[in-house]
Write an enzyme that holds these catalytic residues in place. Structure first.
Site, PDB file in Angstrom:
ATOM      1  N   ASN A 220       0.871  -1.182   0.000  1.00  0.00           N
ATOM      2  CA  ASN A 220       0.000   0.000   0.000  1.00  0.00           C
ATOM      3  C   ASN A 220       0.905   1.228   0.000  1.00  0.00           C
ATOM      4  O   ASN A 220       1.543   1.528   0.995  1.00  0.00           O
ATOM      5  CB  ASN A 220      -0.884  -0.048   1.259  1.00  0.00           C
ATOM      6  CG  ASN A 220      -1.686   1.227   1.463  1.00  0.00           C
ATOM      7  OD1 ASN A 220      -1.790   2.060   0.553  1.00  0.00           O
ATOM      8  ND2 ASN A 220      -2.258   1.391   2.644  1.00  0.00           N
TER       9      ASN A 220
ATOM     10  N   LYS B 218       0.058   4.296  -0.221  1.00  0.00           N
ATOM     11  CA  LYS B 218      -0.572   5.469   0.416  1.00  0.00           C
ATOM     12  C   LYS B 218      -0.372   6.728  -0.433  1.00  0.00           C
ATOM     13  O   LYS B 218      -0.338   6.643  -1.653  1.00  0.00           O
ATOM     14  CB  LYS B 218      -0.022   5.652   1.834  1.00  0.00           C
ATOM     15  CG  LYS B 218      -0.066   4.365   2.647  1.00  0.00           C
ATOM     16  CD  LYS B 218       0.169   4.584   4.115  1.00  0.00           C
ATOM     17  CE  LYS B 218       0.218   3.242   4.821  1.00  0.00           C
ATOM     18  NZ  LYS B 218       0.157   3.333   6.254  1.00  0.00           N
TER      19      LYS B 218
ATOM     20  N   HIS C 171      -9.382   0.814   5.030  1.00  0.00           N
ATOM     21  CA  HIS C 171      -8.093   0.964   5.729  1.00  0.00           C
ATOM     22  C   HIS C 171      -8.309   1.836   6.971  1.00  0.00           C
ATOM     23  O   HIS C 171      -9.128   2.763   6.947  1.00  0.00           O
ATOM     24  CB  HIS C 171      -7.076   1.608   4.782  1.00  0.00           C
ATOM     25  CG  HIS C 171      -5.682   1.568   5.327  1.00  0.00           C
ATOM     26  ND1 HIS C 171      -5.227   2.489   6.234  1.00  0.00           N
ATOM     27  CD2 HIS C 171      -4.666   0.698   5.121  1.00  0.00           C
ATOM     28  CE1 HIS C 171      -3.978   2.192   6.556  1.00  0.00           C
ATOM     29  NE2 HIS C 171      -3.617   1.107   5.896  1.00  0.00           N
TER      30      HIS C 171
ATOM     31  N   GLU D  81      -6.736   4.212   8.125  1.00  0.00           N
ATOM     32  CA  GLU D  81      -6.580   5.657   7.878  1.00  0.00           C
ATOM     33  C   GLU D  81      -7.855   6.240   7.260  1.00  0.00           C
ATOM     34  O   GLU D  81      -8.222   7.375   7.543  1.00  0.00           O
ATOM     35  CB  GLU D  81      -5.343   5.894   6.988  1.00  0.00           C
ATOM     36  CG  GLU D  81      -4.057   5.676   7.766  1.00  0.00           C
ATOM     37  CD  GLU D  81      -2.874   5.191   6.935  1.00  0.00           C
ATOM     38  OE1 GLU D  81      -2.921   5.296   5.697  1.00  0.00           O
ATOM     39  OE2 GLU D  81      -1.902   4.692   7.541  1.00  0.00           O
TER      40      GLU D  81
ATOM     41  N   GLU E  26      -5.282  -5.741  10.422  1.00  0.00           N
ATOM     42  CA  GLU E  26      -4.293  -4.695  10.664  1.00  0.00           C
ATOM     43  C   GLU E  26      -4.585  -4.020  12.002  1.00  0.00           C
ATOM     44  O   GLU E  26      -5.382  -3.062  12.061  1.00  0.00           O
ATOM     45  CB  GLU E  26      -4.350  -3.655   9.555  1.00  0.00           C
ATOM     46  CG  GLU E  26      -4.064  -4.189   8.183  1.00  0.00           C
ATOM     47  CD  GLU E  26      -3.476  -3.118   7.282  1.00  0.00           C
ATOM     48  OE1 GLU E  26      -2.341  -3.305   6.818  1.00  0.00           O
ATOM     49  OE2 GLU E  26      -4.125  -2.087   7.072  1.00  0.00           O
TER      50      GLU E  26
ATOM     51  N   GLY F  93       2.437   1.516  10.902  1.00  0.00           N
ATOM     52  CA  GLY F  93       3.376   2.631  10.805  1.00  0.00           C
ATOM     53  C   GLY F  93       4.092   2.955  12.105  1.00  0.00           C
ATOM     54  O   GLY F  93       4.709   4.019  12.235  1.00  0.00           O
TER      55      GLY F  93
ATOM     56  N   SER G 212       3.509  -2.851  10.346  1.00  0.00           N
ATOM     57  CA  SER G 212       4.959  -2.891  10.549  1.00  0.00           C
ATOM     58  C   SER G 212       5.605  -4.201  10.093  1.00  0.00           C
ATOM     59  O   SER G 212       6.511  -4.724  10.743  1.00  0.00           O
ATOM     60  CB  SER G 212       5.300  -2.600  12.016  1.00  0.00           C
ATOM     61  OG  SER G 212       4.846  -1.295  12.362  1.00  0.00           O
TER      62      SER G 212
HETATM   63  C1  PEP Z   1      -0.722  -0.219   6.159  1.00  0.00           C
HETATM   64  O1  PEP Z   1      -0.797   0.979   5.979  1.00  0.00           O
HETATM   65  O2  PEP Z   1      -1.605  -0.973   5.722  1.00  0.00           O
HETATM   66  C2  PEP Z   1       0.427  -0.730   6.901  1.00  0.00           C
HETATM   67  C3  PEP Z   1       0.375  -1.956   7.328  1.00  0.00           C
HETATM   68  O3  PEP Z   1       1.455   0.149   7.133  1.00  0.00           O
HETATM   69  P1  PEP Z   1       2.909  -0.209   7.750  1.00  0.00           P
HETATM   70  O4  PEP Z   1       3.383  -1.458   7.047  1.00  0.00           O
HETATM   71  O5  PEP Z   1       3.744   0.978   7.426  1.00  0.00           O
HETATM   72  O6  PEP Z   1       2.722  -0.443   9.202  1.00  0.00           O
END
Ligand code: PEP
Length: 254
Positions: free
Chosen positions: A10, A12, A96, A98, A168, A174, A214
């Site tokens: 992703n 973003k 997601h 976000e 997630e 992040g 992460s």
């Molecule tokens: C995400 O945004 O779906 C995500 C898992 O981000 P990160 O890998 O940076 O934690």
């Protein structure tokens, strides 16, 4: 039941059009020899047609990061499933954290988006996961239960056959702090049992459940060893070709 692992990036709101094309081209090149793992990137909307061209006939599949649930109309700034699929997207990330947090997306809206994706021929990747405070209150399963049952409300087995779930935990996105193997295992097992309850055992066995939060080259092997983990949704670590390729090549490291 063997499920094809999916490693999805992703991107973003990162990478301009030339940057996205360049990164996608290098990624496709780095993944030429990879078998037995499906690779997907979700770059920004405006990059889709050119990135689609760059990854045509390669191992890299294309996805979008969001859509709007109406097929067309006066919805300034929004984008439809048809627009995405004709721009080259095969997958679409929906719900997601976000989007839920900054853009106030509810499970009801997310459900409409899943339906719009399926109608438009896109494969939805439904993101679910608890916040840190919900986990601390012991409400992780309750949260997942609501997000799955409301997010997939009214969908039939035929409509969810290409669905991908992405667990997630919000506190792991992040932050550099991935969920540990035991937390991931119990959440994924629980999610598969929810799918079985809402649909059927046969369908639950075929649906891929990704872990996201992460993920990096250092923890992908441990995550992929967990029975109900069928891949990863990767944010930050998918932006760099070298790092993302190491994650994609997890199987050769196992
Ligand atoms: C995400 O945004 O779906 C995500 C898992 O981000 P990160 O890998 O940076 O934690």
């Amino acid at each position: 039941m063997k499920r094809m692992p999916l490693i999805a990036g992703n991107w973003k709101m990162f990478k301009t059009v030339p940057e996205a094309v360049e990164t996608a081209t290098r990624l496709a090149d780095a993944c030429r020899e990879i078998q037995n793992v499906e690779i997907m990137i979700a770059p920004a909307f405006v990059t889709l047609p050119l990135v689609a061209e760059a990854v045509k006939n390669t191992r890299v599949h294309l996805g979008a990061q969001n859509l709007y649930f109406e097929p067309e109309g006066a919805f300034t700034g929004e984008i439809s499933a048809d627009m995405l699929s004709t721009a080259g997207a095969e997958y679409v990330i929906i719900g997601h954290s976000e989007r839920r947090h900054y853009f106030f997306e509810t499970d009801e809206m997310i459900c409409k988006k899943i339906k719009a994706a399926v109608t438009g021929g896109l494969k939805p990747i439904l993101c679910i996961g608890e916040t840190e405070s919900l986990r601390e209150q012991g409400k992780t399963f309750l949260t997942l239960d609501k997000q799955v049952s409301d997010g997939l409300q009214g969908l039939g087995p035929d409509e969810i056959k290409d669905l991908v779930l992405a667990y997630e935990p919000v506190w792991a996105i992040g932050t550099g702090k991935s969920a540990d193997a035991a937390q991931v295992e119990e959440a994924h097992q629980y999610l598969r049992s929810l799918l079985e309850k809402q649909f059927s055992l046969d369908l639950a066995k075929t649906i891929r459940i990704l872990y996201g939060g992460s993920v990096k080259p250092e923890n992908i092997n441990e995550l992929m060893r967990i029975t109900d983990v069928d891949g990863a949704l990767v944010g930050g670590a998918s932006l760099d070709v070298h790092t993302f390729t190491k994650i994609i090549k997890f199987d050769t490291q196992l």
